[in-house]
Motif scaffolding. Sequence first.
Motif, short mmCIF file in Angstrom:
data_model
loop_
_atom_site.label_atom_id
_atom_site.label_comp_id
_atom_site.label_asym_id
_atom_site.label_seq_id
_atom_site.Cartn_x
_atom_site.Cartn_y
_atom_site.Cartn_z
N GLY A 252 0.81 -1.21 0.00
CA GLY A 252 0.00 0.00 0.00
C GLY A 252 0.84 1.26 0.00
O GLY A 252 0.52 2.23 -0.69
N ILE A 253 1.93 1.27 0.76
CA ILE A 253 2.82 2.44 0.80
C ILE A 253 3.40 2.73 -0.58
O ILE A 253 3.61 3.88 -0.96
N SER A 254 3.61 1.69 -1.37
CA SER A 254 4.22 1.86 -2.69
C SER A 254 3.22 2.20 -3.78
O SER A 254 3.59 2.37 -4.95
N CYS A 255 1.94 2.35 -3.43
CA CYS A 255 0.89 2.51 -4.45
C CYS A 255 1.02 3.78 -5.28
O CYS A 255 0.52 3.83 -6.40
N PHE A 256 1.66 4.81 -4.76
CA PHE A 256 1.82 6.03 -5.55
C PHE A 256 2.68 5.77 -6.79
O PHE A 256 2.58 6.50 -7.79
N VAL A 257 3.50 4.74 -6.74
CA VAL A 257 4.25 4.29 -7.91
C VAL A 257 3.57 3.11 -8.56
O VAL A 257 3.45 3.02 -9.78
N ARG A 846 -1.39 13.99 -16.60
CA ARG A 846 -1.26 13.47 -15.24
C ARG A 846 -1.38 11.96 -15.32
O ARG A 846 -2.34 11.44 -15.89
N PRO A 847 -0.41 11.22 -14.79
CA PRO A 847 -0.48 9.75 -14.86
C PRO A 847 -1.78 9.22 -14.28
O PRO A 847 -2.17 9.60 -13.17
N PRO A 848 -2.49 8.38 -15.01
CA PRO A 848 -3.73 7.79 -14.48
C PRO A 848 -3.47 7.07 -13.16
O PRO A 848 -2.45 6.39 -13.00
N TYR A 849 -4.35 7.24 -12.21
CA TYR A 849 -4.32 6.60 -10.90
C TYR A 849 -3.20 7.11 -9.99
O TYR A 849 -2.97 6.52 -8.93
N LEU A 850 -2.52 8.18 -10.38
CA LEU A 850 -1.48 8.73 -9.51
C LEU A 850 -2.09 9.28 -8.22
O LEU A 850 -1.58 9.02 -7.12
N VAL A 851 -3.15 10.05 -8.33
CA VAL A 851 -3.78 10.63 -7.15
C VAL A 851 -4.34 9.53 -6.25
O VAL A 851 -4.16 9.55 -5.02
N THR A 852 -5.02 8.55 -6.86
CA THR A 852 -5.54 7.41 -6.08
C THR A 852 -4.42 6.69 -5.36
O THR A 852 -4.53 6.33 -4.17
N MET A 854 -1.50 7.90 -4.47
CA MET A 854 -0.95 8.73 -3.41
C MET A 854 -1.82 8.68 -2.16
O MET A 854 -1.31 8.65 -1.03
N ILE A 855 -3.13 8.65 -2.34
CA ILE A 855 -4.04 8.55 -1.19
C ILE A 855 -3.84 7.22 -0.46
O ILE A 855 -3.74 7.17 0.77
N ILE A 856 -3.77 6.12 -1.23
CA ILE A 856 -3.56 4.80 -0.62
C ILE A 856 -2.21 4.75 0.08
O ILE A 856 -2.08 4.20 1.18
N SER A 857 -1.19 5.33 -0.54
CA SER A 857 0.15 5.34 0.07
C SER A 857 0.13 6.09 1.39
O SER A 857 0.74 5.64 2.39
N LEU A 858 -0.54 7.23 1.43
CA LEU A 858 -0.61 8.02 2.66
C LEU A 858 -1.34 7.26 3.76
O LEU A 858 -0.88 7.20 4.92
N LEU A 859 -2.48 6.65 3.42
CA LEU A 859 -3.24 5.88 4.40
C LEU A 859 -2.43 4.68 4.90
O LEU A 859 -2.47 4.35 6.10
N SER A 860 -1.70 4.03 4.01
CA SER A 860 -0.88 2.87 4.38
C SER A 860 0.27 3.29 5.28
O SER A 860 0.62 2.58 6.23
#
Length: 877
Positions: A252-257, A846-852, A854-860
């Motif tokens: 989850g932390i790595s989801c921004f990538v 803007r890369p698709p799913y980048l914002v999503t 980043m949110i998952i990474s922050l929560l993780s």
Amino acid sequence: MTKIFYLGGHFVQFRSQLKKQHILLISFFLPIIIMGAYFAYRSMAPFGKSTLLTVDLGQQYIDFFSYFRRTLLHHPSEFIYSFSKSLGGEMWGTNAYYLWSPLNLILLFFPAAHLSSGVLVLTLLKYGLSGLSFAWLLTKNKLQSGIRILAFSTAYALNGWIIANQLNLLWLDAMIILPLIVWGLHQVIFARKFSCYISWLAIVVIDNYYMAWMICILTILLFIWQLPLINAWKARLQALGRYILSSLIAVGISCFVLLPTIYSLLQSKGTYTNNHIRSHFEYNPLKLLAKLVPGSFNFNQMPSGQANIYVGMLMIFGLTLYFLNRKINLGQRIIAFLITAFFVLSFCYEPFDLFWHIGQFPVWYPSRFSFIFCFWIILLAATCLQKEFQPSKCQLAILLILTLATFTYVETLTVSYINNSQKFIGLGLAIVSIIFLGIPRSASPIMSDLLLVLIATCDISTSAYTALNQISYVSQPEFGEYTTALNNATTKVKHIDHGFYRIAKTFMRTKDDPLQSGFNGGDHFGSTIVPSLPAFMGAIGQPAGDGFVSYDNGTQVTDSLLGFRYTMAVIDPDRPKPFLPLSGYRPDWNTQKPIAVTNNIGIRKNTAALPIAFGANSRILNSTHDTYDPVAYQSEIYQDLANSPKPLFEVQNFNQVDFQNVQSADQITGSVFKKEHQSEGASMKLEIIPTTNDSYYLTIGPNVKDDASITVNNRHFSQYQTYRDTVIMNVAHHQKGQKIIATFHLKHSELWMQNVSLYRLNQQAFNHDLKILQRSPLKLSQASATTLKGTVNIKKDQGVLMTTIPYDKGWHAKIDNHPVKCQKVIGTFLALKIKPGTHHVTLHYRPPYLVTGMIISLLSLLSALLLSQLNRRRVKY
């Protein structure tokens, strides 16, 4: 007195820690010294005129490193999107595979022409950190201590996989991080501590998701291996819960990538996933025994071969003795044997092989996960070969029998990557290792430990040197001179024109030259290129394939359509030892306006080049690809854009054909010509005498390249050799009345003249359509890798803003500050429906799913911090 003992205890502890630090330092520097000495011996830059550049490292990765260095220092937005990636493409997912290693920052200290020296330093650093990482693991889990650690850490740092794949620098970080993850997993299972495992697993996923997938599979196997050490089923289930939870948090932390990368892969490399899995063996598993010989590797093993698993004879014997060691938990030994069998099957059994490689057969470099097996062998060897362990005579006899059986079998094999010297050296090392294992350590502990390190180090070093001696490399002058020349030429263009444009050229070192020198081109070689782009480039007559495009065979039409405002060609191609390898021939550039000359490169300006976006007729929205003729397809696209009825190309006849040692024929196109006398040379000379000064083009099918070489007026025709579609050759321009002879020389007994046809560009029709398309250019007020802003005046007969930006869902458009939907035209490019009049247009990527992500990474990340805090409270109370 008590105080003295107290201080003495601290002193002993300090000395112990100091010794540990010394061992860790040596484990880091020993692989560096061994490999550094070899590189100096081979005169690798900066030690001489050779380099480490070979195969993909020299043809692809070095250009990505140059892009990384330039982007980080000057153009950070290109980390997200770059117009140097063919005609344009996302870079977030590309970088996740190639460039997210933090160690790449070292390359910032090396100028472009000497980046090869930076690669050597980076390679040595990764060797050293691999040894340090494994030594740290052995220290933490107390499997080995003292100088003995060096035998295992050096065997790990120089194992057969890393030697065979040192050119794949992007994968080597996995070697460094793997031991850290394994220790973290141990902490999760037995100490209920999470930070080490979560941190390093997240880092490896961000660093290289491909290698991370393989490491994640290993963590599952290691967890199963550890289960017999947990007695109660309740405790096992709790450990499983901790493992799953911490793994999910790390991912989850790595989801921004990870999320944008997964999307990118699904649009590109993921489309090639194998959906037809066959239950069969790719080769006889016994063939792997040949890989137990030192240095069992050569160039032919790169495209296809067996897993590179050599770790030294002592480590191999340590693995064998592990299964025979009754002091080790029986349940663990049984599971370890099954895991080992699973690894061996994975190397040659197709379903397992595909599983490790995420459903795709590797293109070159087979069994890429074998670094995990090397780690596994050495880990089990370190577990077994403890200080107090002494194999029995029976066990030593088993080792000797297995050794003799292995080398006897290898002697029956016919393989190119091992010779008799290697077999004798391997057998000698095996016997020396058995003798060493038979000598009780108690006789001389210090000498025994030194011998352990000496034998293991000499063994793995010999294997490394032998394997690398069989590979050839790019010279430093070949790389440095070309880089300097290309950089000087592109810098000259940028000083002349600060706008947004593309540059075409007829010379090439690699297909990633645009990334290397930082200009917008038409070439690219990479795993994340979307399939629609090679399909389009191939359809208009360019060399293309799965993973690459190369703009070498353009016409005046494609130069104009794709916005190649500047062209670069070699002035004197006959200069002795040219450092500018030719890849194309474009006499239709000769009448373009000369701009500058630098390093034997002539730079010209193409005034017919269209901008990145321009007004066009709505016909283009319904344009289809219904022809396999690249010349006709170019004409159809241009006609639809300009709403023009007149084709741009006309078929021409050859003035005369001279047949030598082949049968004559009235029709050239599609005919098969056979040699009449097999021992003699054969050819066909196609005579062309232009009746106008227009450009003349010859189309050639992909089968021709395999069976014929081509000369134009007795000079070899420069052509990039890899292509799967019909390509276009420019054979004449502004040469009215001049005789031109294109000769096809047969390489074999017959030649199929596939799609060999001659065309003339109707210059008048082209100029007419060009004038129509030049009426409504997008005049840019802002241009970067991710944002284009400008104004356009759309005419009444135009209803589309056509761009030559490859369509990507990451692009978002606004017209007069109102969001509009992006259209995909001719299966490739982005276009916008637009009304007549003057409009302000904004395009943003803007890369698709980048914002999503980043949110998952922050929560993780918050979850990880909360978990850590709860664990501290549990320990405290």
